[in-house]
Design a protein around this motif. Structure first.
Motif, PDB file in Angstrom:
ATOM      1  N   TYR A   1       0.863  -1.187   0.000  1.00 59.07           N
ATOM      2  CA  TYR A   1       0.000   0.000   0.000  1.00 59.07           C
ATOM      3  C   TYR A   1       0.889   1.222   0.000  1.00 59.07           C
ATOM      4  O   TYR A   1       1.677   1.432   0.918  1.00 59.07           O
TER       5      TYR A   1
ATOM      6  N   MET B   1       1.312   4.761   0.672  1.00 54.39           N
ATOM      7  CA  MET B   1       0.606   5.829   1.369  1.00 54.39           C
ATOM      8  C   MET B   1       1.347   7.147   1.219  1.00 54.39           C
ATOM      9  O   MET B   1       1.348   7.977   2.117  1.00 54.39           O
TER      10      MET B   1
ATOM     11  N   VAL C   1       3.352   0.483   3.001  1.00 54.55           N
ATOM     12  CA  VAL C   1       3.012  -0.619   3.881  1.00 54.55           C
ATOM     13  C   VAL C   1       3.090  -1.907   3.081  1.00 54.55           C
ATOM     14  O   VAL C   1       2.391  -2.075   2.094  1.00 54.55           O
TER      15      VAL C   1
ATOM     16  N   ALA D   1       1.921  -5.197   3.001  1.00 55.40           N
ATOM     17  CA  ALA D   1       0.918  -6.048   3.636  1.00 55.40           C
ATOM     18  C   ALA D   1       1.232  -7.513   3.383  1.00 55.40           C
ATOM     19  O   ALA D   1       0.990  -8.362   4.236  1.00 55.40           O
TER      20      ALA D   1
ATOM     21  N   ALA E   1      -1.231 -12.305  13.701  1.00 52.74           N
ATOM     22  CA  ALA E   1      -1.522 -11.121  14.504  1.00 52.74           C
ATOM     23  C   ALA E   1      -2.286 -10.118  13.662  1.00 52.74           C
ATOM     24  O   ALA E   1      -2.310 -10.194  12.434  1.00 52.74           O
ATOM     25  N   SER E   2      -2.885  -9.195  14.356  1.00 53.56           N
ATOM     26  CA  SER E   2      -3.599  -8.138  13.654  1.00 53.56           C
ATOM     27  C   SER E   2      -2.630  -7.367  12.777  1.00 53.56           C
ATOM     28  O   SER E   2      -1.533  -7.022  13.213  1.00 53.56           O
ATOM     29  N   GLY E   3      -2.995  -7.182  11.561  1.00 53.31           N
ATOM     30  CA  GLY E   3      -2.145  -6.428  10.641  1.00 53.31           C
ATOM     31  C   GLY E   3      -1.135  -7.278   9.930  1.00 53.31           C
ATOM     32  O   GLY E   3      -0.297  -6.785   9.174  1.00 53.31           O
ATOM     33  N   SER E   4      -1.208  -8.589  10.126  1.00 56.76           N
ATOM     34  CA  SER E   4      -0.207  -9.456   9.513  1.00 56.76           C
ATOM     35  C   SER E   4      -0.486  -9.723   8.037  1.00 56.76           C
ATOM     36  O   SER E   4       0.331 -10.308   7.350  1.00 56.76           O
ATOM     37  N   GLY E   5      -1.682  -9.350   7.563  1.00 52.36           N
ATOM     38  CA  GLY E   5      -1.948  -9.474   6.132  1.00 52.36           C
ATOM     39  C   GLY E   5      -2.953 -10.549   5.772  1.00 52.36           C
ATOM     40  O   GLY E   5      -3.135 -10.874   4.594  1.00 52.36           O
ATOM     41  N   LYS E   6      -3.664 -11.080   6.766  1.00 48.79           N
ATOM     42  CA  LYS E   6      -4.609 -12.171   6.501  1.00 48.79           C
ATOM     43  C   LYS E   6      -5.716 -11.735   5.546  1.00 48.79           C
ATOM     44  O   LYS E   6      -5.980 -12.385   4.523  1.00 48.79           O
ATOM     45  N   SER E   7      -6.366 -10.641   5.918  1.00 46.87           N
ATOM     46  CA  SER E   7      -7.481 -10.183   5.078  1.00 46.87           C
ATOM     47  C   SER E   7      -6.994  -9.849   3.682  1.00 46.87           C
ATOM     48  O   SER E   7      -7.663 -10.148   2.684  1.00 46.87           O
ATOM     49  N   THR E   8      -5.809  -9.247   3.628  1.00 45.89           N
ATOM     50  CA  THR E   8      -5.286  -8.870   2.320  1.00 45.89           C
ATOM     51  C   THR E   8      -5.117 -10.098   1.438  1.00 45.89           C
ATOM     52  O   THR E   8      -5.521 -10.105   0.276  1.00 45.89           O
TER      53      THR E   8
ATOM     54  N   GLU F   1     -12.862 -13.943   9.528  1.00 45.65           N
ATOM     55  CA  GLU F   1     -13.333 -13.840  10.915  1.00 45.65           C
ATOM     56  C   GLU F   1     -14.835 -14.022  11.013  1.00 45.65           C
ATOM     57  O   GLU F   1     -15.562 -13.146  11.496  1.00 45.65           O
TER      58      GLU F   1
ATOM     59  N   HIS G   1      -8.766 -15.277  14.817  1.00 49.99           N
ATOM     60  CA  HIS G   1      -7.774 -14.904  15.816  1.00 49.99           C
ATOM     61  C   HIS G   1      -7.730 -15.943  16.909  1.00 49.99           C
ATOM     62  O   HIS G   1      -6.928 -15.857  17.837  1.00 49.99           O
TER      63      HIS G   1
ATOM     64  N   LYS H   1     -15.064  -3.823   5.901  1.00 45.72           N
ATOM     65  CA  LYS H   1     -14.339  -3.751   7.166  1.00 45.72           C
ATOM     66  C   LYS H   1     -15.191  -3.175   8.279  1.00 45.72           C
ATOM     67  O   LYS H   1     -14.916  -3.385   9.443  1.00 45.72           O
TER      68      LYS H   1
HETATM   69  N1  LIG Z   1      -6.456   0.199   2.204  1.00 48.29           N
HETATM   70  C1  LIG Z   1      -5.321   0.160   2.878  1.00 48.29           C
HETATM   71  N2  LIG Z   1      -4.457   1.191   2.810  1.00 48.29           N
HETATM   72  C2  LIG Z   1      -3.296   1.155   3.477  1.00 48.29           C
HETATM   73  N3  LIG Z   1      -2.902   0.153   4.222  1.00 48.29           N
HETATM   74  C3  LIG Z   1      -3.727  -0.910   4.345  1.00 48.29           C
HETATM   75  C4  LIG Z   1      -4.959  -0.957   3.686  1.00 48.29           C
HETATM   76  N4  LIG Z   1      -5.533  -2.154   3.974  1.00 48.29           N
HETATM   77  C5  LIG Z   1      -4.699  -2.790   4.800  1.00 48.29           C
HETATM   78  N5  LIG Z   1      -3.604  -2.063   5.015  1.00 48.29           N
HETATM   79  C6  LIG Z   1      -2.466  -2.444   5.798  1.00 48.29           C
HETATM   80  O1  LIG Z   1      -2.008  -3.689   5.376  1.00 48.29           O
HETATM   81  C7  LIG Z   1      -1.617  -4.484   6.475  1.00 48.29           C
HETATM   82  C8  LIG Z   1      -2.371  -5.798   6.458  1.00 48.29           C
HETATM   83  O2  LIG Z   1      -3.738  -5.546   6.684  1.00 48.29           O
HETATM   84  P1  LIG Z   1      -4.820  -6.666   6.787  1.00 48.29           P
HETATM   85  O3  LIG Z   1      -6.161  -6.056   6.840  1.00 48.29           O
HETATM   86  O4  LIG Z   1      -4.577  -7.672   5.742  1.00 48.29           O
HETATM   87  O5  LIG Z   1      -4.474  -7.289   8.221  1.00 48.29           O
HETATM   88  P2  LIG Z   1      -5.183  -8.464   8.979  1.00 48.29           P
HETATM   89  O6  LIG Z   1      -4.156  -9.478   9.158  1.00 48.29           O
HETATM   90  O7  LIG Z   1      -6.424  -8.851   8.309  1.00 48.29           O
HETATM   91  O8  LIG Z   1      -5.479  -7.793  10.384  1.00 48.29           O
HETATM   92  P3  LIG Z   1      -6.742  -7.978  11.347  1.00 48.29           P
HETATM   93  O9  LIG Z   1      -6.548  -9.236  12.046  1.00 48.29           O
HETATM   94  O10 LIG Z   1      -6.655  -6.824  12.259  1.00 48.29           O
HETATM   95  O11 LIG Z   1      -7.944  -8.006  10.503  1.00 48.29           O
HETATM   96  C9  LIG Z   1      -1.881  -3.672   7.730  1.00 48.29           C
HETATM   97  O12 LIG Z   1      -0.688  -3.106   8.155  1.00 48.29           O
HETATM   98  C10 LIG Z   1      -2.814  -2.600   7.269  1.00 48.29           C
HETATM   99  O13 LIG Z   1      -2.570  -1.415   7.961  1.00 48.29           O
END
Ligand SMILES: Nc1ncnc2c1ncn2[C@@H]1O[C@H](COP(=O)(O)OP(=O)(O)OP(=O)(O)O)[C@@H](O)[C@H]1O
Ligand SMILES: [Mg+2]
Lengths: 245, 773
Positions: free
Chosen positions: A25, A27, A32, A34, A53-60, A176, A209, B770
């Motif tokens: 990403y 910014m 970032v 991801a 962990a939160s922010g580890s990139g799962k959703s991405t 989730e 989680h 989200k």
């Molecule tokens: N649209 C976006 N713009 C900028 N950064 C993003 C965007 N979407 C996600 N990120 C960043 O990418 C990284 C991975 O995000 P992601 O949503 O995949 O995490 P996650 O593992 O699903 O976390 P969670 O468990 O909190 O849902 C994070 O650091 C997040 O800040």
């Protein structure tokens, strides 16, 4: 880091393959990462739990696999279709044919009944099962004509699952799915997902989680800081209804 | 939100600009007229005589209440303009030698005044000069009393007497075929055999004098010189036509723009309220951070005030520009030396107060509702919406609707107030379009009735004085004339109770073929052998009904007075009329048969030659062509009304767009989550646009008929407000008007839909997922 090992009891056919998949990403001032060079294979009919962990990139990762998002670098192959080269229209068709989604927030259409929420997908699907049947499978055969506002959170989530599976997708991606539910309801929902995977043979990936939930998986994949840190084959699967947390 | 604020600004600008602009033109024209009349001493009264010695002027000056008196010689002439092969008539009027006229002074646009004693010099009225490209130094020939004269143009002039140049007896201007010229009194008197005499007089009133009293006295004096009845400004051709036009403009320029302004104020109110509603979450957030209700409210009020003030300022600027530009356009039709334009601040203030008022009410209501909620509650999603199958579905139509269609229907039914307001908004926009256009319809209808049903003649011939019937046969026997119908017109004053009205009483055949008298169903009515038929409005002005007996005072000849029964009422949209059987009229006059003129039906190809041949006859005063009259009328109304209409429609279109775009935009913000979810499920852009655009389309379809109805109602209302003693405009809405209104609304809807469709591309699927709803 590719873990080519797969449980011998399972189908070895690869459904998804990612190669050096990265998502950055931009910014402006900061970038970032991801996902960083993720190499991964998903096999037909397996149930994968994705931890991290939160922010580890799962959703991405899940969003890219589901054709909601596009990678910055690397490739994603669904069968032999290269999703990284697909345009918006092709991704739409891909989602429409092959992918079922379940999210933490159920995202049902409030103006449609449970049956209609499913029907809106089956109307445009090629080989759907009837909405009633899909809802029945989720134990909601008696709530067909209820509107979302008349259903509990767990019931709504099961409608969402029925909606996701009614078109008989090739993959079911759940981000989730129990995140907004108490443990008892979460078990019911997880059980539903497990049954879909078992009975319909849908390749399934569940983000959670909750480490306990990993016990239902064939494989557990851990993400950390955008990388796959570990892949474990679960030799002793536990049925969802036997879990507590 | 930027797009929506912009749309609000557009609506404010359109409403304000229309209001300020239209009011401005009317104001400017009236100011200009007043200034011109005062500065150039437009006379208060006029009279024609056959011939009166100059000393009579002295006698007139002794009439109590009379101000200044200016005697003139007026001659009609046939004019031959080089390069123009159609017959042209001119009215030549004298200017005093050696001094400026005391009344009806000339404004010299170019060149100079005519010099006394120089035989061939003329001043030419500006429109006529323009129509023929005449300039100072040009020459042309005129035939005055059979004598050809070579005339040289020494200047181009304007006079308050000919703000609109219209031939006496002609309904509408024909700037090519008729012109006004000025010559030195001495020269003209010599050519017209009026030395030491006059045949026309203009006079002003002393301050506070009564016009009616003066007219009576003047008539008494001029009677023995063949006076045909003095008239006030109201009956002076240029002034009365000007008033007629102004009256129409007043209608369009006062009522309509106000309706516009009110509608746009109403729309702004709705839109602003909805905009604030969408901001509930942000408002709650601000409150959670500790901002007071007051601070939050002030923020939105400031925002809206800023937008509305900017809109009003822009609208005023646009309005001033429109006012001036349109005023300049009107100067082609109404010949004033210059346009006096001043901005009326009360008009601007009204626009400002109405638009800001409406938006403040809208914003305050919405903000109060938003801040009254405790922050936690406001940030929680609004209570889960409850839906139910719509009425259409409950009556068994459900199986015909797919899920997206059900979504549309249920969304609309669940928010009846919102849907209704949107429909009302669009319907209002549609209605003001109808209002902007209906005037043209009315005028078309008027022309159709007047010139196809009532006046069916091709040519109208008027004699210089009542003439023996033999003249009719002579004209009827001319090559090209297929039918001739005589008429006798007599100036009379009608009295009933304390009310009076001057009118030309026409003696006609019992069942006329060309110039007919029709009832309200537009069916020809026969003229009874006894009694008088009055036009509907005349009857209403006098408060008489068939069966009543009115007093008819003849204003020429022996000036006899008779009591005559009213025997019928006639529909007539232009002017007022009174009709009698020929024989009955002769008995009333106490005279033998005589004719004032004839209506002719002719072979169309013969029109030009015939006009010329007839004009050459000694007893003929004028020939008016019906086609030219219609053309003249259409030109006039085209110039006048079309400009108005165009601008009104343009702004109505802008308002329609503003409303529809805003509704659609708000609908998108309300539905973005659902739409994004559907996209995730694999719906294509096209499929989700159906849900969004289907909703707008459905609302538009409901709004159109409602808008038609509102527009028709409004048009009837405007007409009722506009009806005067002098004329009445029929309500005749054409299909084209409705079609145009519908088209503009549909285009606005389509453009909004296209813009929204593009916005759907940027729908962020992931962001929506989200957050919880
Ligand atoms: N649209 C976006 N713009 C900028 N950064 C993003 C965007 N979407 C996600 N990120 C960043 O990418 C990284 C991975 O995000 P992601 O949503 O995949 O995490 P996650 O593992 O699903 O976390 P969670 O468990 O909190 O849902 C994070 O650091 C997040 O800040
Ligand atoms: Mg996540």
């Amino acid at each position: 880091m590719v873990d080519s090992a797969y449980p011998s009891a399972m189908n070895s056919e690869v459904v998804f393959r990612t190669e050096h998949l990265s998502k950055i990403y931009d910014m402006g001032e900061v970038q970032v990462h991801a996902l960083r060079e993720v190499d991964l294979e998903l096999y037909r009919e397996e149930l994968v739990v994705l931890l991290g962990a939160s922010g580890s990139g799962k959703s991405t990762l899940v969003n890219i696999l589901g054709g909601l998002d596009t990678a910055t670098e690397g490739r994603v192959l669904y069968g032999d279709q290269d999703l990284t080269r697909a345009n918006d229209r092709e991704l739409t068709q891909y989602r429409r044919r092959y992918v079922g989604f379940v999210f933490q927030f159920y995202n049902l259409i409030p103006s449609l009944t449970a049956r209609e929420n499913v029907a809106i997908v089956t109307e445009i699907a090629e080989n759907p099962i009837p909405p009633e049947e899909a809802l029945d499978l989720m134990g909601l055969g008696d709530r067909l004509d209820s509107f979302p506002s008349q259903l509990s959170g767990g019931q709504q989530q099961r409608v969402a699952i029925a909606r996701a599976i009614a078109k008989q997708p090739a993959v079911l991606l759940c981000d989730e799915p129990t995140g907004a539910l108490d443990s008892e309801t979460g078990v019911v929902v997880l059980d539903a997902i497990e049954r879909v995977n078992r009975d319909l043979g849908t390749t399934t990936m569940v983000i959670t989680h909750n480490v306990v939930q990993a016990k239902i998986a064939d494989r557990v994949i851990r993400l950390s800081n955008g990388r796959i840190s570990d892949i474990t084959i679960n030799k002793s699967k536990t049925a969802a209804r036997d879990l507590t947390w | 939100m930027r797009g929506q604020l912009l749309a609000i600004v557009l609506v404010v600008v359109a409403g304000t600009a229309t209001y300020v602009g239209m009011r401005g033109v009317m104001h400017a024209l009236q100011e200009t007229q007043a200034t011109y009349y005062t500065e150039y001493q437009f006379a208060d009264g006029f009279a024609n005589v056959r011939r009166a010695p100059e000393r009579v002027a002295q006698e007139l000056r002794t009439v109590p209440g009379i101000g200044d008196v200016e005697t003139r010689v007026r001659a009609s002439a046939n004019v031959d303009i080089p390069g123009f092969d159609k017959p042209v008539t001119a009215s030549i009027q004298s200017v005093p030698d050696g001094r400026a006229p005391r009344l009806n002074q000339l404004f010299i646009r170019t060149g100079r005044m005519v010099e006394p004693g120089r035989d061939n010099e003329v001043l030419v009225n500006e429109v006529f000069a323009e129509a023929h490209g005449l300039q100072d130094g040009d020459t042309f020939t005129a035939t005055i009393r059979g004598q050809q004269q070579q005339l040289t143009v020494v200047g181009i002039a304007l006079s308050p007497e000919v703000v609109i140049q219209v031939e006496p007896g002609g309904l509408f201007p024909d700037r090519e075929r008729y012109g006004v010229l000025w010559m030195s009194r001495r020269t003209l008197a010599a050519a017209y055999d009026m030395q030491g005499a006059f045949n026309n007089v203009a006079f002003s009133l002393a301050p506070g004098a009564s016009l009616d009293d003066v007219l009576v006295q003047v008539d008494v004096i001029l009677d023995r010189f063949g006076g045909t009845g003095a008239i006030g400004r109201a009956d002076q051709p240029s002034h009365s036509l000007l008033e007629f036009e102004f009256e129409q403009l007043r209608g369009t320029s006062t009522v309509l723009p106000l309706v516009f302004l009110l509608v746009s104020a109403f729309l702004i109110n709705i839109v602003v309220a909805r905009l604030v509603n969408l901001q509930r979450k942000q408002i709650a957030m601000l409150k959670a951070f500790g901002y007071s209700d007051y601070a939050v409210g002030a923020h939105y009020i400031r925002l809206v005030l800023g937008v509305v003030t900017a809109g009003t300022a822009l609208g005023t600027a646009a309005g001033v520009w429109i006012g001036q530009a349109m005023g300049q356009l009107y100067l082609d039709f109404f010949r004033f030396p210059v346009l006096t334009y001043t901005l009326e601040w009360p008009v601007v203030a009204t626009a400002f107060v109405l638009t800001t008022g409406a938006s403040l009410i809208g914003v305050t209501g919405a903000v109060v509702r938003a801040v009254r909620l405790p922050p936690a509650e406001a940030m929680r999603p609004a209570a889960p919406p409850t839906y139910k199958p719509t009425l259409l579905e409950r009556i068994g139509l459900q199986r015909f609707f797919d899920q997206p269609t059900r979504m549309i229907l249920r969304n609309l039914e669940r928010q009846p107030i919102k849907s209704t307001l949107t429909v009302i908004g669009m319907a209002s926009a549609c209605a003001i379009l109808v209002l902007g256009l209906f005037f043209t319809d009315a005028v078309d209808y008027l022309v159709e009735v007047q010139f196809e049903i009532i006046q069916r003649e091709d040519l109208t011939v008027t004699f210089t004085e009542p003439t023996a019937s033999r003249a009719l046969y002579e004209i009827a026997s001319l090559q090209g004339v297929t039918y001739a119908e005589p008429f006798r017109a007599v100036p009379v004053r009608l009295h009933y109770e304390h009310r009076t009205q001057d009118v030309s009483l026409e003696g006609i055949l019992p069942t006329p073929y060309l110039r007919r008298v029709v009832d309200t169903a537009l069916q020809p009515i026969p003229i009874p052998r006894e009694g008088i038929v009055l036009s509907d409005r005349l009857a209403r002005t006098l408060h008489v009904a068939p069966g009543d007996r009115i007093r008819v005072e003849v204003l020429e000849g022996a000036r006899r007075t008779h009591v005559v029964p009213v025997v019928g009422r006639a529909e007539q949209f232009i002017g007022v009329g009174a009709y009698m059987d020929f024989e009955a009229l002769y008995r009333l006059l106490g005279e033998g048969p005589s004719l004032s003129g004839a209506f002719l039906m002719i072979e169309k190809e013969a029109v030009d030659t015939l006009q010329e041949t007839i004009l050459d006859r000694p007893q003929v005063a004028g020939v008016i062509s019906q086609d030219r009259a219609v053309e003249g009328f259409e030109e006039a109304s085209a110039e006048n009304l079309l400009v108005f209409t165009f601008i009104l429609s343009l702004f109505a279109g802008v308002i329609a767009f503003g409303v529809i775009y805003n509704s659609a935009r708000i609908t998108l913000s309300e539905r973005d989550r659902e739409l994004a979810s559907l996209r995730v499920l694999g719906f294509t852009q096209g499929e989700i646009s159906y849900i969004l655009i289907g909703e707008i389309a459905l609302l538009t379809l409901v709004a159109l008929p409602l808008g038609f109805a509102l527009g028709a109602l409004g048009a009837a209302g405007v007409l009722a407000l506009l009806e005067t003693d002098l004329y009445q405009i029929p309500l005749a809405l054409s299909r084209a008007t409705f079609a145009t209104a519908a088209t503009v609304v549909l285009i606005s809807a389509i453009v909004s839909a296209v813009i929204l469709r593009r916005k759907l591309h940027t729908l962020d699927l992931i962001a929506v997922l989200k957050t919880r709803e």
